[in-house]
Scaffold this motif. Structure first.
Motif, mmCIF file in Angstrom:
data_model
loop_
_atom_site.group_PDB
_atom_site.id
_atom_site.type_symbol
_atom_site.label_atom_id
_atom_site.label_comp_id
_atom_site.label_asym_id
_atom_site.label_seq_id
_atom_site.Cartn_x
_atom_site.Cartn_y
_atom_site.Cartn_z
ATOM 1 N N GLY A 37 -10.794 -16.818 -2.910
ATOM 2 C CA GLY A 37 -10.998 -16.688 -1.467
ATOM 3 C C GLY A 37 -9.757 -16.154 -0.778
ATOM 4 N N THR A 38 -8.609 -16.632 -1.194
ATOM 5 C CA THR A 38 -7.351 -16.153 -0.619
ATOM 6 C C THR A 38 -7.148 -14.687 -0.943
ATOM 7 O OG1 THR A 38 -6.387 -18.353 -0.870
ATOM 8 C CG2 THR A 38 -4.862 -16.536 -0.579
ATOM 9 N N ALA A 39 -7.462 -14.290 -2.171
ATOM 10 C CA ALA A 39 -7.310 -12.884 -2.560
ATOM 11 C C ALA A 39 -8.250 -11.998 -1.745
ATOM 12 C CB ALA A 39 -7.578 -12.718 -4.056
ATOM 13 N N VAL A 40 -9.476 -12.458 -1.548
ATOM 14 C CA VAL A 40 -10.448 -11.688 -0.755
ATOM 15 C C VAL A 40 -9.959 -11.563 0.681
ATOM 16 C CG1 VAL A 40 -12.777 -11.750 0.218
ATOM 17 C CG2 VAL A 40 -12.445 -12.222 -2.210
ATOM 18 N N LEU A 41 -9.487 -12.654 1.245
ATOM 19 C CA LEU A 41 -8.982 -12.629 2.624
ATOM 20 C C LEU A 41 -7.758 -11.727 2.752
ATOM 21 C CD1 LEU A 41 -9.377 -16.350 3.709
ATOM 22 C CD2 LEU A 41 -10.720 -14.387 4.479
ATOM 23 N N GLN A 42 -6.877 -11.779 1.759
ATOM 24 C CA GLN A 42 -5.701 -10.908 1.795
ATOM 25 C C GLN A 42 -6.112 -9.439 1.711
ATOM 26 O OE1 GLN A 42 -3.355 -12.470 -1.427
ATOM 27 N NE2 GLN A 42 -2.182 -13.821 -0.077
ATOM 28 N N TYR A 43 -7.091 -9.129 0.880
ATOM 29 C CA TYR A 43 -7.586 -7.754 0.751
ATOM 30 C C TYR A 43 -8.214 -7.294 2.069
ATOM 31 C CZ TYR A 43 -10.399 -3.805 -0.788
ATOM 32 O OH TYR A 43 -10.970 -2.562 -0.909
ATOM 33 N N GLN A 44 -9.059 -8.161 2.656
ATOM 34 C CA GLN A 44 -9.692 -7.816 3.928
ATOM 35 C C GLN A 44 -8.640 -7.645 5.026
ATOM 36 O OE1 GLN A 44 -12.461 -11.044 4.447
ATOM 37 N NE2 GLN A 44 -14.116 -9.993 3.376
ATOM 38 N N ASN A 45 -7.638 -8.501 5.007
ATOM 39 C CA ASN A 45 -6.563 -8.410 5.990
ATOM 40 C C ASN A 45 -5.806 -7.091 5.837
ATOM 41 O OD1 ASN A 45 -4.895 -9.280 8.072
ATOM 42 N ND2 ASN A 45 -3.432 -10.184 6.643
ATOM 43 N N GLN A 46 -5.562 -6.696 4.596
ATOM 44 C CA GLN A 46 -4.869 -5.434 4.324
ATOM 45 C C GLN A 46 -5.697 -4.256 4.831
ATOM 46 O OE1 GLN A 46 -4.263 -4.683 0.167
ATOM 47 N NE2 GLN A 46 -2.930 -2.928 0.518
ATOM 48 N N LYS A 47 -6.990 -4.269 4.563
ATOM 49 C CA LYS A 47 -7.866 -3.185 5.022
ATOM 50 C C LYS A 47 -7.917 -3.138 6.551
ATOM 51 C CE LYS A 47 -9.017 -1.340 1.230
ATOM 52 N NZ LYS A 47 -8.636 0.048 0.951
ATOM 53 N N LEU A 48 -7.996 -4.296 7.195
ATOM 54 C CA LEU A 48 -8.010 -4.340 8.659
ATOM 55 C C LEU A 48 -6.686 -3.845 9.234
ATOM 56 C CD1 LEU A 48 -9.857 -7.714 9.308
ATOM 57 C CD2 LEU A 48 -10.700 -5.412 9.802
ATOM 58 N N ALA A 49 -5.589 -4.187 8.587
ATOM 59 C CA ALA A 49 -4.275 -3.715 9.041
ATOM 60 C C ALA A 49 -4.191 -2.196 8.927
ATOM 61 C CB ALA A 49 -3.167 -4.377 8.224
ATOM 62 N N GLN A 50 -4.756 -1.640 7.847
ATOM 63 C CA GLN A 50 -4.776 -0.182 7.686
ATOM 64 C C GLN A 50 -5.621 0.470 8.768
ATOM 65 O OE1 GLN A 50 -6.176 0.289 3.661
ATOM 66 N NE2 GLN A 50 -4.158 -0.037 2.762
ATOM 67 N N LYS A 51 -6.790 -0.105 9.046
ATOM 68 C CA LYS A 51 -7.647 0.433 10.105
ATOM 69 C C LYS A 51 -6.948 0.362 11.457
ATOM 70 C CE LYS A 51 -12.258 -0.467 8.208
ATOM 71 N NZ LYS A 51 -13.525 -1.190 8.411
ATOM 72 N N LEU A 52 -6.244 -0.738 11.691
ATOM 73 C CA LEU A 52 -5.520 -0.908 12.947
ATOM 74 C C LEU A 52 -4.445 0.163 13.088
ATOM 75 C CD1 LEU A 52 -5.055 -2.561 15.518
ATOM 76 C CD2 LEU A 52 -3.506 -4.007 14.186
ATOM 77 N N GLU A 53 -3.729 0.453 12.016
ATOM 78 C CA GLU A 53 -2.697 1.492 12.061
ATOM 79 C C GLU A 53 -3.311 2.856 12.363
ATOM 80 O OE1 GLU A 53 0.654 1.378 12.061
ATOM 81 O OE2 GLU A 53 0.325 -0.772 12.211
ATOM 82 N N VAL A 54 -4.453 3.148 11.751
ATOM 83 C CA VAL A 54 -5.142 4.413 12.018
ATOM 84 C C VAL A 54 -5.561 4.478 13.479
ATOM 85 C CG1 VAL A 54 -7.253 5.732 11.513
ATOM 86 C CG2 VAL A 54 -5.913 4.775 9.644
ATOM 87 N N GLN A 55 -6.097 3.379 13.997
ATOM 88 C CA GLN A 55 -6.526 3.347 15.391
ATOM 89 C C GLN A 55 -5.340 3.488 16.343
ATOM 90 O OE1 GLN A 55 -8.880 -0.212 15.830
ATOM 91 N NE2 GLN A 55 -10.737 0.788 15.095
ATOM 92 N N LYS A 56 -4.199 2.898 15.991
ATOM 93 C CA LYS A 56 -3.006 3.041 16.822
ATOM 94 C C LYS A 56 -2.569 4.503 16.874
ATOM 95 C CE LYS A 56 -0.879 -1.530 16.277
ATOM 96 N NZ LYS A 56 0.269 -2.262 15.709
ATOM 97 N N ILE A 57 -2.614 5.182 15.740
ATOM 98 C CA ILE A 57 -2.227 6.592 15.680
ATOM 99 C C ILE A 57 -3.198 7.435 16.498
ATOM 100 C CG2 ILE A 57 -2.037 8.586 14.121
ATOM 101 C CD1 ILE A 57 -1.000 6.543 11.989
ATOM 102 N N GLU A 58 -4.498 7.166 16.341
ATOM 103 C CA GLU A 58 -5.507 7.902 17.108
ATOM 104 C C GLU A 58 -5.343 7.640 18.603
ATOM 105 O OE1 GLU A 58 -9.197 6.603 15.413
ATOM 106 O OE2 GLU A 58 -9.060 7.987 13.723
ATOM 107 N N TYR A 59 -5.074 6.405 18.967
ATOM 108 C CA TYR A 59 -4.883 6.043 20.368
ATOM 109 C C TYR A 59 -3.678 6.784 20.951
ATOM 110 C CZ TYR A 59 -4.152 3.158 24.525
ATOM 111 O OH TYR A 59 -3.986 2.726 25.810
ATOM 112 N N SER A 60 -2.604 6.823 20.185
ATOM 113 C CA SER A 60 -1.405 7.517 20.631
ATOM 114 C C SER A 60 -1.681 9.012 20.812
ATOM 115 C CB SER A 60 -0.276 7.310 19.616
ATOM 116 O OG SER A 60 0.872 8.012 20.010
#
Length: 107
Positions: A37-60
């Motif tokens: 469960g921790t590994a799954v959550l860490q993976y999901q967190n990593q993917k969400l962080a990547q999406k957030l970075e992409v959205q920040k770049i697009e927003y900028s």
């Protein structure tokens, strides 16, 4: 007295292996489940962080584009205001010329 602790030890040691073994298996499974469960959550967190970075770049990028369009629109706005003032003068002059006629709507 020396034999009493030996009896207690024997008594506890003969009983304790069964419950300890029974307890370790569910804890081991629970621990593995938590790790998974921790590994799954860490993976999901990593993917969400990547999406957030992409959205920040697009927003900028969109903010920069908006700023450029706003700067580009500034001269257009002043031109539109100048044209609007000219049309007001044309309409006003036209109405004054019509007002010289007795059947003018402007009166």
């Amino acid at each position: 007295m020396g034999s009493e602790p030996d009896r207690k030890r024997r008594h506890f040691s003969s009983i304790s292996p069964k419950p300890v073994m029974a307890k370790k298996q569910p804890f081991a499974q629970l621990s593995e489940g938590k790790k998974l469960g921790t590994a799954v959550l860490q993976y999901q967190n990593q993917k969400l962080a990547q999406k957030l970075e992409v959205q920040k770049i697009e927003y900028s990028a969109l903010e920069n584009k908006f700023s450029q369009l706003k700067d580009k629109q500034g001269p257009c706005d002043s031109t539109i205001k100048a044209l609007n003032n000219c049309w007001k003068w044309v309409i006003m002059l036209f109405c004054y010329s019509l007002c010289a006629i007795p059947s003018c709507i402007c009166m």
